[in-house]
Design an enzyme around this catalytic site. Structure first.
Site, PDB file in Angstrom:
ATOM      1  N   ARG A 158       0.837  -1.224   0.000  1.00  0.00           N
ATOM      2  CA  ARG A 158       0.000   0.000   0.000  1.00  0.00           C
ATOM      3  C   ARG A 158       0.863   1.261   0.000  1.00  0.00           C
ATOM      4  O   ARG A 158       0.568   2.252   0.672  1.00  0.00           O
ATOM      5  CB  ARG A 158      -0.932   0.036   1.211  1.00  0.00           C
ATOM      6  CG  ARG A 158      -1.829  -1.161   1.348  1.00  0.00           C
ATOM      7  CD  ARG A 158      -2.957  -1.159   0.311  1.00  0.00           C
ATOM      8  NE  ARG A 158      -3.903  -2.204   0.636  1.00  0.00           N
ATOM      9  CZ  ARG A 158      -3.840  -3.465   0.177  1.00  0.00           C
ATOM     10  NH1 ARG A 158      -2.876  -3.812  -0.669  1.00  0.00           N
ATOM     11  NH2 ARG A 158      -4.745  -4.353   0.526  1.00  0.00           N
ATOM     12  N   SER A 225     -10.770   0.127   3.612  1.00  0.00           N
ATOM     13  CA  SER A 225      -9.978  -0.137   4.828  1.00  0.00           C
ATOM     14  C   SER A 225      -9.434   1.176   5.345  1.00  0.00           C
ATOM     15  O   SER A 225      -8.724   1.879   4.631  1.00  0.00           O
ATOM     16  CB  SER A 225      -8.814  -1.069   4.521  1.00  0.00           C
ATOM     17  OG  SER A 225      -9.289  -2.273   4.015  1.00  0.00           O
ATOM     18  N   GLU A 321      -4.567   4.007   6.468  1.00  0.00           N
ATOM     19  CA  GLU A 321      -4.325   3.856   5.030  1.00  0.00           C
ATOM     20  C   GLU A 321      -4.945   5.042   4.288  1.00  0.00           C
ATOM     21  O   GLU A 321      -4.423   5.523   3.284  1.00  0.00           O
ATOM     22  CB  GLU A 321      -4.966   2.548   4.535  1.00  0.00           C
ATOM     23  CG  GLU A 321      -4.842   2.376   3.029  1.00  0.00           C
ATOM     24  CD  GLU A 321      -5.531   1.127   2.513  1.00  0.00           C
ATOM     25  OE1 GLU A 321      -5.226   0.024   2.991  1.00  0.00           O
ATOM     26  OE2 GLU A 321      -6.372   1.271   1.606  1.00  0.00           O
TER      27      GLU A 321
HETATM   28  P1  FAD Z   1      -8.599   9.375  -4.249  1.00  0.00           P
HETATM   29  O1  FAD Z   1      -9.244   8.832  -3.050  1.00  0.00           O
HETATM   30  O2  FAD Z   1      -9.241  10.531  -4.926  1.00  0.00           O
HETATM   31  O3  FAD Z   1      -7.096   9.773  -3.912  1.00  0.00           O
HETATM   32  C1  FAD Z   1      -6.301   8.892  -3.158  1.00  0.00           C
HETATM   33  C2  FAD Z   1      -4.855   9.419  -3.161  1.00  0.00           C
HETATM   34  O4  FAD Z   1      -4.305   9.315  -4.462  1.00  0.00           O
HETATM   35  C3  FAD Z   1      -4.764  10.909  -2.792  1.00  0.00           C
HETATM   36  O5  FAD Z   1      -3.551  11.119  -2.120  1.00  0.00           O
HETATM   37  C4  FAD Z   1      -4.728  11.604  -4.140  1.00  0.00           C
HETATM   38  O6  FAD Z   1      -4.079  12.861  -4.113  1.00  0.00           O
HETATM   39  C5  FAD Z   1      -3.921  10.609  -4.944  1.00  0.00           C
HETATM   40  N1  FAD Z   1      -4.230  10.658  -6.373  1.00  0.00           N
HETATM   41  C6  FAD Z   1      -5.425  10.348  -6.955  1.00  0.00           C
HETATM   42  N2  FAD Z   1      -5.320  10.491  -8.298  1.00  0.00           N
HETATM   43  C7  FAD Z   1      -4.044  10.894  -8.537  1.00  0.00           C
HETATM   44  C8  FAD Z   1      -3.315  11.233  -9.724  1.00  0.00           C
HETATM   45  N3  FAD Z   1      -3.875  11.165 -10.945  1.00  0.00           N
HETATM   46  N4  FAD Z   1      -2.030  11.634  -9.599  1.00  0.00           N
HETATM   47  C9  FAD Z   1      -1.431  11.713  -8.374  1.00  0.00           C
HETATM   48  N5  FAD Z   1      -2.058  11.401  -7.224  1.00  0.00           N
HETATM   49  C10 FAD Z   1      -3.345  11.004  -7.319  1.00  0.00           C
HETATM   50  N6  FAD Z   1      -7.851  -0.045  -1.962  1.00  0.00           N
HETATM   51  C11 FAD Z   1      -7.089  -1.137  -2.199  1.00  0.00           C
HETATM   52  O7  FAD Z   1      -5.867  -1.042  -2.318  1.00  0.00           O
HETATM   53  N7  FAD Z   1      -7.655  -2.369  -2.296  1.00  0.00           N
HETATM   54  C12 FAD Z   1      -8.978  -2.571  -2.166  1.00  0.00           C
HETATM   55  O8  FAD Z   1      -9.454  -3.693  -2.280  1.00  0.00           O
HETATM   56  C13 FAD Z   1      -9.804  -1.437  -1.899  1.00  0.00           C
HETATM   57  N8  FAD Z   1     -11.140  -1.577  -1.723  1.00  0.00           N
HETATM   58  C14 FAD Z   1     -11.901  -0.492  -1.425  1.00  0.00           C
HETATM   59  C15 FAD Z   1     -13.271  -0.677  -1.207  1.00  0.00           C
HETATM   60  C16 FAD Z   1     -14.081   0.403  -0.915  1.00  0.00           C
HETATM   61  C17 FAD Z   1     -15.546   0.186  -0.674  1.00  0.00           C
HETATM   62  C18 FAD Z   1     -13.530   1.709  -0.854  1.00  0.00           C
HETATM   63  C19 FAD Z   1     -14.396   2.893  -0.590  1.00  0.00           C
HETATM   64  C20 FAD Z   1     -12.165   1.899  -1.063  1.00  0.00           C
HETATM   65  C21 FAD Z   1     -11.335   0.796  -1.339  1.00  0.00           C
HETATM   66  N9  FAD Z   1      -9.956   0.934  -1.541  1.00  0.00           N
HETATM   67  C22 FAD Z   1      -9.176  -0.165  -1.811  1.00  0.00           C
HETATM   68  C23 FAD Z   1      -9.320   2.262  -1.462  1.00  0.00           C
HETATM   69  C24 FAD Z   1      -9.423   3.061  -2.789  1.00  0.00           C
HETATM   70  O9  FAD Z   1     -10.410   2.528  -3.622  1.00  0.00           O
HETATM   71  C25 FAD Z   1      -8.093   3.074  -3.532  1.00  0.00           C
HETATM   72  O10 FAD Z   1      -7.087   3.649  -2.734  1.00  0.00           O
HETATM   73  C26 FAD Z   1      -8.179   3.851  -4.844  1.00  0.00           C
HETATM   74  O11 FAD Z   1      -7.007   3.678  -5.589  1.00  0.00           O
HETATM   75  C27 FAD Z   1      -8.434   5.336  -4.644  1.00  0.00           C
HETATM   76  O12 FAD Z   1      -8.753   5.885  -5.915  1.00  0.00           O
HETATM   77  P2  FAD Z   1      -9.409   7.307  -6.053  1.00  0.00           P
HETATM   78  O13 FAD Z   1      -9.381   7.669  -7.507  1.00  0.00           O
HETATM   79  O14 FAD Z   1     -10.710   7.341  -5.394  1.00  0.00           O
HETATM   80  O15 FAD Z   1      -8.334   8.227  -5.290  1.00  0.00           O
HETATM   81  P1  NAP Z   2     -10.045 -10.876   4.400  1.00  0.00           P
HETATM   82  O1  NAP Z   2     -10.011 -11.783   3.228  1.00  0.00           O
HETATM   83  O2  NAP Z   2     -11.091 -11.035   5.451  1.00  0.00           O
HETATM   84  O3  NAP Z   2      -8.610 -10.910   5.098  1.00  0.00           O
HETATM   85  C1  NAP Z   2      -8.344 -10.130   6.265  1.00  0.00           C
HETATM   86  C2  NAP Z   2      -6.929  -9.636   6.187  1.00  0.00           C
HETATM   87  O4  NAP Z   2      -6.053 -10.742   6.216  1.00  0.00           O
HETATM   88  C3  NAP Z   2      -6.685  -8.879   4.917  1.00  0.00           C
HETATM   89  O5  NAP Z   2      -6.414  -7.563   5.258  1.00  0.00           O
HETATM   90  C4  NAP Z   2      -5.541  -9.583   4.240  1.00  0.00           C
HETATM   91  O6  NAP Z   2      -4.417  -8.772   3.986  1.00  0.00           O
HETATM   92  C5  NAP Z   2      -5.101 -10.671   5.175  1.00  0.00           C
HETATM   93  N1  NAP Z   2      -5.090 -11.943   4.415  1.00  0.00           N
HETATM   94  C6  NAP Z   2      -6.110 -12.808   4.259  1.00  0.00           C
HETATM   95  N2  NAP Z   2      -5.719 -13.887   3.542  1.00  0.00           N
HETATM   96  C7  NAP Z   2      -4.425 -13.666   3.227  1.00  0.00           C
HETATM   97  C8  NAP Z   2      -3.466 -14.421   2.506  1.00  0.00           C
HETATM   98  N3  NAP Z   2      -3.752 -15.614   1.979  1.00  0.00           N
HETATM   99  N4  NAP Z   2      -2.239 -13.897   2.355  1.00  0.00           N
HETATM  100  C9  NAP Z   2      -1.932 -12.707   2.885  1.00  0.00           C
HETATM  101  N5  NAP Z   2      -2.799 -11.956   3.584  1.00  0.00           N
HETATM  102  C10 NAP Z   2      -4.026 -12.429   3.768  1.00  0.00           C
HETATM  103  O7  NAP Z   2     -10.089  -9.365   3.896  1.00  0.00           O
HETATM  104  P2  NAP Z   2     -11.286  -8.562   3.222  1.00  0.00           P
HETATM  105  O8  NAP Z   2     -11.546  -7.376   4.054  1.00  0.00           O
HETATM  106  O9  NAP Z   2     -12.423  -9.462   2.849  1.00  0.00           O
HETATM  107  O10 NAP Z   2     -10.588  -8.027   1.889  1.00  0.00           O
HETATM  108  C11 NAP Z   2     -10.273  -8.905   0.842  1.00  0.00           C
HETATM  109  C12 NAP Z   2      -9.185  -8.283  -0.003  1.00  0.00           C
HETATM  110  O11 NAP Z   2      -9.614  -7.011  -0.513  1.00  0.00           O
HETATM  111  C13 NAP Z   2      -7.900  -8.012   0.779  1.00  0.00           C
HETATM  112  O12 NAP Z   2      -6.818  -8.259  -0.060  1.00  0.00           O
HETATM  113  C14 NAP Z   2      -7.993  -6.549   1.113  1.00  0.00           C
HETATM  114  O13 NAP Z   2      -6.712  -5.936   1.197  1.00  0.00           O
HETATM  115  C15 NAP Z   2      -8.774  -5.990  -0.066  1.00  0.00           C
HETATM  116  N6  NAP Z   2      -9.545  -4.820   0.371  1.00  0.00           N
HETATM  117  C16 NAP Z   2      -8.886  -3.660   0.560  1.00  0.00           C
HETATM  118  C17 NAP Z   2      -9.584  -2.524   0.943  1.00  0.00           C
HETATM  119  C18 NAP Z   2      -8.873  -1.207   1.080  1.00  0.00           C
HETATM  120  O14 NAP Z   2      -9.525  -0.190   1.201  1.00  0.00           O
HETATM  121  N7  NAP Z   2      -7.562  -1.207   1.042  1.00  0.00           N
HETATM  122  C19 NAP Z   2     -10.948  -2.587   1.166  1.00  0.00           C
HETATM  123  C20 NAP Z   2     -11.577  -3.807   0.997  1.00  0.00           C
HETATM  124  C21 NAP Z   2     -10.870  -4.936   0.593  1.00  0.00           C
HETATM  125  P3  NAP Z   2      -4.269  -7.839   2.667  1.00  0.00           P
HETATM  126  O15 NAP Z   2      -5.157  -6.678   2.946  1.00  0.00           O
HETATM  127  O16 NAP Z   2      -2.822  -7.501   2.705  1.00  0.00           O
HETATM  128  O17 NAP Z   2      -4.678  -8.636   1.475  1.00  0.00           O
END
Ligand code: FAD
Ligand code: NAP
Length: 325
Positions: A158, A225, A321
């Site tokens: 991340r 998250s 995050e």
């Molecule tokens: P924003 O929220 O608008 O911006 C996020 C950051 O990126 C800010 O710092 C912004 O300045 C910067 N940024 C955005 N666009 C640019 C650009 N063009 N150039 C430079 N900087 C930029 N994240 C995960 O990693 N995995 C997931 O599974 C995941 N699941 C999610 C589920 C839900 C329901 C929600 C609400 C969020 C989730 N996220 C997840 C977080 C989010 O979706 C990601 O971080 C996504 O990449 C953010 O995109 P955005 O366009 O909305 O960025």
């Molecule tokens: P989950 O499957 O319930 O797992 C809980 C946590 O355990 C996750 O954060 C995941 O880490 C870790 N994990 C589970 N299985 C793993 C494996 N085999 N190896 C390494 N790490 C493992 O999580 P969930 O909430 O349903 O999300 C599923 C996936 O979507 C995850 O990868 C999660 O990161 C992603 N997600 C991200 C966001 C966001 O906003 N960043 C939001 C929703 C979902 P990791 O997070 O490192 O995978």
């Protein structure tokens, strides 16, 4: 093409649904548009994508930049250049429809292509870095576009250089996808839910699993998250394991261990609880939700309380995050 707006409400531009106003919002189509902007980069500025990873704690006094470019250029060798304003999941859907492997586990993540490299989005065992070949970024300090190869982007869990030393505006991302099947199904229930490992089935399974656990921001405001999973030394992990044998632990780089922040928050007693207008989601404790009309300050207060309780009970720091603005 450039569009400028002043005194803009951001409520519909962040998935948590927080009310805030930006002094100025500039929509741009390309790097040339950015070069032509005057005064913006001398003051406070930031880039706004889909607002799915941002919490506004006050009005934004400065300029927000938003990319409207959404074009894609496809090479025969499976490389695809995508402009930053493309909706991430539209891109993933396109890869699946066109038989290109690599992005399918990242289905249904909100936001834009331009934001994907910033925190190196990840889910179900895949990270954006696995398919990114290079990132095009307008660097206002130099007044030019730089093309950063993936190895220069310092991608981590991340994390990337774009969160630290290189502050700029990502204008496009070059992806390298594969025409050869490469299913990655070793994460949780994915293999069982997908069945036959076709691109379509994997995408459907990811969407199904996510839909069963995560709140839809259209229905209940959230930013995914809220906290990152903490990475600790193996010594710290072993001590915690002795005390909590059921605690999930995953291998992390260089012998360290990743803890599940959601589990720590749950065990600290916060899952399903709320503080004022902000709650901890009952199915996924990593996700904070807007119970209606929450302010950024209320979100931060709840986050601080959770962090303090996790620190007190486990001696572990959980960092946010989400970007706090
Ligand atoms: P924003 O929220 O608008 O911006 C996020 C950051 O990126 C800010 O710092 C912004 O300045 C910067 N940024 C955005 N666009 C640019 C650009 N063009 N150039 C430079 N900087 C930029 N994240 C995960 O990693 N995995 C997931 O599974 C995941 N699941 C999610 C589920 C839900 C329901 C929600 C609400 C969020 C989730 N996220 C997840 C977080 C989010 O979706 C990601 O971080 C996504 O990449 C953010 O995109 P955005 O366009 O909305 O960025
Ligand atoms: P989950 O499957 O319930 O797992 C809980 C946590 O355990 C996750 O954060 C995941 O880490 C870790 N994990 C589970 N299985 C793993 C494996 N085999 N190896 C390494 N790490 C493992 O999580 P969930 O909430 O349903 O999300 C599923 C996936 O979507 C995850 O990868 C999660 O990161 C992603 N997600 C991200 C966001 C966001 O906003 N960043 C939001 C929703 C979902 P990791 O997070 O490192 O995978």
């Amino acid at each position: 093409m450039i569009n400028e707006y002043f005194g803009v409400s951001l409520r519909g531009s962040n998935t948590f649904g927080i009310e805030a106003t930006a002094d100025r919002l500039v929509e741009f189509g390309s790097a040339d548009d950015l070069k032509s902007l005057e005064g913006v980069f001398d003051g406070r500025w930031n880039v706004l994508g889909g607002g799915s990873n941002i919490i506004f704690t006050s009005d934004y006094h400065g300029t927000l930049l938003r990319c409207t470019g959404r074009e894609m250029q496809v090479s025969e060798d499976g490389r695809v250049r995508v402009e930053a304003g493309m909706v991430w999941d539209d891109f993933v859907a396109w890869t699946v429809a066109n038989g290109l492997w690599g992005a399918e586990n990242l289905s249904n993540i909100p936001g834009t292509v331009g934001a994907a490299p910033v925190q190196n989005i990840g889910a179900y065992g895949v990270e954006a870095k696995d398919i990114i070949e290079s990132v095009e970024i307008y660097d206002p300090a130099r007044g030019e576009v730089r093309i950063m190869g993936a190895e220069e982007c310092e991608f981590g869990y991340r994390d990337s250089i774009f969160k630290h030393t290189l502050r700029g505006v990502i204008t496009a991302v070059m992806f390298r996808l594969s025409q050869t099947p490469q299913p990655r199904l070793d994460y949780g229930d994915l293999r069982a839910t997908a069945g036959e490992p076709t691109l379509e089935n994997i995408r459907r399974a990811v969407i199904e699993i996510r839909g069963s656990k995560l709140p839809d921001p259209e229905v209940q405001g959230n930013a995914g998250s809220f906290f990152k999973n903490p990475v600790v030394s193996s010594t710290v992990a072993e001590k915690l394991r002795e005390k909590y044998p059921e605690m999930p632990l995953y291998d992390a780089p260089e012998g360290s261990k990743k803890l599940a922040a959601g589990w720590l928050i749950d065990r600290a007693g916060w899952k399903g609880r709320s503080l004022g207008r902000v709650g901890v989601h009952p199915k996924q404790a990593l996700v904070l939700v807007n119970l209606g009309g929450a302010t950024g300050a209320e979100v931060i207060e709840l986050a601080r309380r959770i962090q303090a309780d996790v620190r007190g009970q486990f001696g572990v720091e959980i960092n946010t995050e989400v970007n706090i603005w």
